[in-house]
Motif scaffolding. Structure first.
Motif, PDB file in Angstrom:
ATOM      1  N   GLN A  45      -1.329   8.883   6.297  1.00 49.21           N
ATOM      2  CA  GLN A  45      -2.403   9.782   6.557  1.00 49.21           C
ATOM      3  C   GLN A  45      -3.421   9.429   7.415  1.00 49.21           C
ATOM      4  O   GLN A  45      -4.500  10.201   8.201  1.00 49.21           O
ATOM      5  CB  GLN A  45      -3.074  10.130   5.104  1.00 49.21           C
ATOM      6  N   ASN A  49      -6.351  13.922   0.490  1.00 47.85           N
ATOM      7  CA  ASN A  49      -6.957  13.060   1.548  1.00 47.85           C
ATOM      8  C   ASN A  49      -7.052  11.784   1.099  1.00 47.85           C
ATOM      9  O   ASN A  49      -7.012  11.333   0.130  1.00 47.85           O
ATOM     10  CB  ASN A  49      -8.406  13.666   2.083  1.00 47.85           C
ATOM     11  N   THR A  50      -7.383  10.826   2.247  1.00 51.54           N
ATOM     12  CA  THR A  50      -7.814   9.335   1.949  1.00 51.54           C
ATOM     13  C   THR A  50      -9.219   9.235   2.192  1.00 51.54           C
ATOM     14  O   THR A  50      -9.885   9.728   3.118  1.00 51.54           O
ATOM     15  CB  THR A  50      -6.760   8.321   2.648  1.00 51.54           C
ATOM     16  N   LYS A  51      -9.804   8.236   1.377  1.00 49.30           N
ATOM     17  CA  LYS A  51     -11.234   7.666   1.835  1.00 49.30           C
ATOM     18  C   LYS A  51     -10.814   6.355   2.493  1.00 49.30           C
ATOM     19  O   LYS A  51     -10.079   5.272   2.035  1.00 49.30           O
ATOM     20  CB  LYS A  51     -11.949   7.444   0.489  1.00 49.30           C
ATOM     21  N   ASP A  52     -11.507   6.007   3.611  1.00 51.07           N
ATOM     22  CA  ASP A  52     -10.952   5.039   4.539  1.00 51.07           C
ATOM     23  C   ASP A  52     -11.997   4.027   5.010  1.00 51.07           C
ATOM     24  O   ASP A  52     -13.356   4.613   5.056  1.00 51.07           O
ATOM     25  CB  ASP A  52     -10.274   5.689   5.663  1.00 51.07           C
ATOM     26  N   ALA A  84      -0.609   7.323   1.918  1.00 50.44           N
ATOM     27  CA  ALA A  84      -1.860   6.800   2.323  1.00 50.44           C
ATOM     28  C   ALA A  84      -1.734   6.415   3.597  1.00 50.44           C
ATOM     29  O   ALA A  84      -2.853   6.641   4.446  1.00 50.44           O
ATOM     30  CB  ALA A  84      -2.456   5.864   1.241  1.00 50.44           C
ATOM     31  N   SER A  91      -5.095   2.808  -3.142  1.00 49.56           N
ATOM     32  CA  SER A  91      -4.021   2.711  -2.153  1.00 49.56           C
ATOM     33  C   SER A  91      -3.327   1.341  -2.312  1.00 49.56           C
ATOM     34  O   SER A  91      -2.115   1.411  -1.930  1.00 49.56           O
ATOM     35  CB  SER A  91      -4.644   2.767  -0.718  1.00 49.56           C
ATOM     36  N   PRO A  95      -6.739   3.121   4.532  1.00 47.18           N
ATOM     37  CA  PRO A  95      -6.825   3.876   3.420  1.00 47.18           C
ATOM     38  C   PRO A  95      -7.399   2.717   2.256  1.00 47.18           C
ATOM     39  O   PRO A  95      -6.688   1.956   1.882  1.00 47.18           O
ATOM     40  CB  PRO A  95      -5.757   4.477   3.348  1.00 47.18           C
ATOM     41  N   TYR A 102       0.872  -1.162  -0.009  1.00 46.74           N
ATOM     42  CA  TYR A 102       0.027  -0.017   0.021  1.00 46.74           C
ATOM     43  C   TYR A 102       0.911   1.222   0.060  1.00 46.74           C
ATOM     44  O   TYR A 102       1.943   1.251   0.574  1.00 46.74           O
ATOM     45  CB  TYR A 102      -0.985  -0.082   1.219  1.00 46.74           C
ATOM     46  N   SER A 106      -8.430   4.521  -0.809  1.00 49.93           N
ATOM     47  CA  SER A 106      -8.065   5.210  -1.990  1.00 49.93           C
ATOM     48  C   SER A 106      -7.495   6.825  -1.514  1.00 49.93           C
ATOM     49  O   SER A 106      -7.709   7.174  -0.424  1.00 49.93           O
ATOM     50  CB  SER A 106      -9.266   5.400  -3.159  1.00 49.93           C
ATOM     51  N   THR A 107      -6.822   7.374  -2.505  1.00 48.01           N
ATOM     52  CA  THR A 107      -6.393   8.690  -2.172  1.00 48.01           C
ATOM     53  C   THR A 107      -7.359   9.684  -3.129  1.00 48.01           C
ATOM     54  O   THR A 107      -7.585   9.310  -4.171  1.00 48.01           O
ATOM     55  CB  THR A 107      -5.080   8.794  -2.557  1.00 48.01           C
ATOM     56  N   GLU A 108      -7.500  10.758  -2.766  1.00 51.71           N
ATOM     57  CA  GLU A 108      -8.330  11.769  -3.507  1.00 51.71           C
ATOM     58  C   GLU A 108      -8.106  13.221  -3.219  1.00 51.71           C
ATOM     59  O   GLU A 108      -7.515  13.557  -2.244  1.00 51.71           O
ATOM     60  CB  GLU A 108      -9.585  11.733  -3.318  1.00 51.71           C
TER      61      GLU A 108
END
Length: 402
Positions: free
Chosen positions: A125, A286-289, A122, A329, A136, A118, A138-140
């Motif tokens: 974060q 940011n990351t979506k977690d 990410a 990620s 994480p 990974y 994904s990253t966005e």
């Protein structure tokens, strides 16, 4: 002798019979809350169906909650001892959730071999005070998304952006629909020189003239009839998909639906630089977690983590990348040939990490109020940023019991 032989054979038969049986898996029910819709929700449902094939003993109930309600709903229900097993949300919720003991540290569930696949940034974060408080997916960040059939050339700075928008707006087709939500437009505040916090996480948004410059710029856009400037995500989203806006500022989560509507007309590029300072647009990165509820027992936590590991596997992240344009990620997903993802990755180079400390929760509403009051003509940029500074610091002081 004959009786002994029969007994031995029976014991052997029973032993053989039991040796062929596996303990029956106990039924498990997991609940996941999220705000995904469109292509993202399609992939989530595909993933759940696939997981159920592999784990028929697990029932997964998913609940879609509007993003602007999801955090409060989780905080309220988890604080009362309830809430889902798994929550999907951004990393900037970590500080508030950790402070209130609403989420579970995940370090013990993921070893170094697993984490090696990974993106390090990410993983960093989602660490708060040395602990991994989420995983994480994904990253966005936000970037300029444009309709290639309506935009002949990309603007280099905000002066060129205004000139371009004025030239391509025709009839009921606008050059740009600009989401004035603070998350979306923060990149111009940072490009103008504004900072959110000092080293001790006290508010400093009115230090220097960055906030005033950014608010003045937004007021200028709003006064141009060829821009639609509003904090209305749904309206902006619809106008772009219907071809009534040539450009929009949005994130990778929206591109799956945009390409469904517009096909290969969709392009992504960094937002133009801020002409007043020459600095590049600097959006939050940011990351979506995935979060695990602190209220659930150890058995549920292990089941939740097993599902999360499945959701961040190469195969599932590949689906999210291909169908919903998530920036994975998982480094095993190859995105190198995708121009959409390349546009977002280029924008990330000038981005700033989203703060995940609890103090970030004090920023959103006051900064949005500053933007809204200036656009509505109820405050000057200077007065609006001064009010935001006071409100943010008052909230931080209250948070600290001061």
């Amino acid at each position: 002798m004959k009786k002994v032989l029969v007994a031995v054979l029976m014991v052997a038969m029973v032993a053989t019979l039991f040796a062929g049986c596996k303990p029956k898996a106990q039924p498990v029910t997991l609940t996941i809350w999220h705000s995904w819709s469109g292509s993202e929700l399609d992939v989530l449902n595909e993933a759940i169906a696939e997981y159920n094939k592999q784990h028929p003993e697990v029932t997964i109930n998913q609940l879609q909650v509007p993003f602007d309600q999801l955090k409060n709903k989780y905080q309220t229900e988890a604080a009362a001892g309830g809430g889902p097993d798994i929550l999907v949300g951004p990393a900037d919720w970590i500080g508030d959730f950790t402070k209130a003991n609403l989420i579970t540290p995940l370090d013990s569930y993921f070893d170094s071999t697993f984490l090696a696949d990974y993106v390090k940034g990410a993983l960093d974060q989602v660490k708060y005070k040395g602990k991994m408080m989420a995983f994480p997916e994904s990253t966005e960040c936000v970037a300029l998304i444009y309709n290639k059939s309506l935009v002949p050339n990309l603007p280099k700075d905000t002066n060129e952006l205004i000139t371009l928008v004025d030239s391509i707006s025709k009839g009921d087709t606008y050059g740009m629909v600009y989401n004035s939500g603070f998350y979306f437009t923060a990149g111009y505040f940072f490009a103008a020189g504004m900072k959110l916090f000092d080293d001790n996480y006290n508010a400093v948004v009115n230090q220097g003239n960055g906030g005033v410059l950014a608010l003045t710029f937004l007021k200028k856009l709003a006064s141009d009839p060829h821009f639609i400037v509003a904090n209305d995500y749904g309206k902006a989203d619809s106008m772009f998909k219907e071809g009534k806006a040539a450009m929009i500022i949005n994130g990778p989560w929206a591109v799956g639906d945009y390409t469904k509507a517009l096909g290969d007309k969709v392009g992504v590029a960094p937002m133009p630089a801020f002409a007043d300072t020459g600095n590049p647009f600097a959006p939050f990165v940011n990351t979506k977690d995935f979060f695990v509820n602190a209220n659930i027992n150890d058995t549920q936590k292990k089941a939740a983590v097993d599902f999360i590991k499945f959701m961040v596997s190469k195969d599932i992240e590949q689906k999210f990348f291909e169908k919903a344009k998530h920036i994975p990620s998982n480094t095993k997903v190859d995105t190198s040939s995708d121009p959409i993802i390349a546009g977002f990755l280029e924008q990330m180079k000038t981005g700033v990490p989203m703060p995940i400390a609890p103090e970030m929760g004090a920023v959103w509403d006051p900064m949005q109020t500053a933007i809204d009051s200036v656009l509505a003509g109820k405050a000057t940029p200077q007065d609006a940023i001064n009010t935001a500074q006071k409100t943010i610091q008052d909230k931080i002081n209250a948070m600290r019991g001061q």
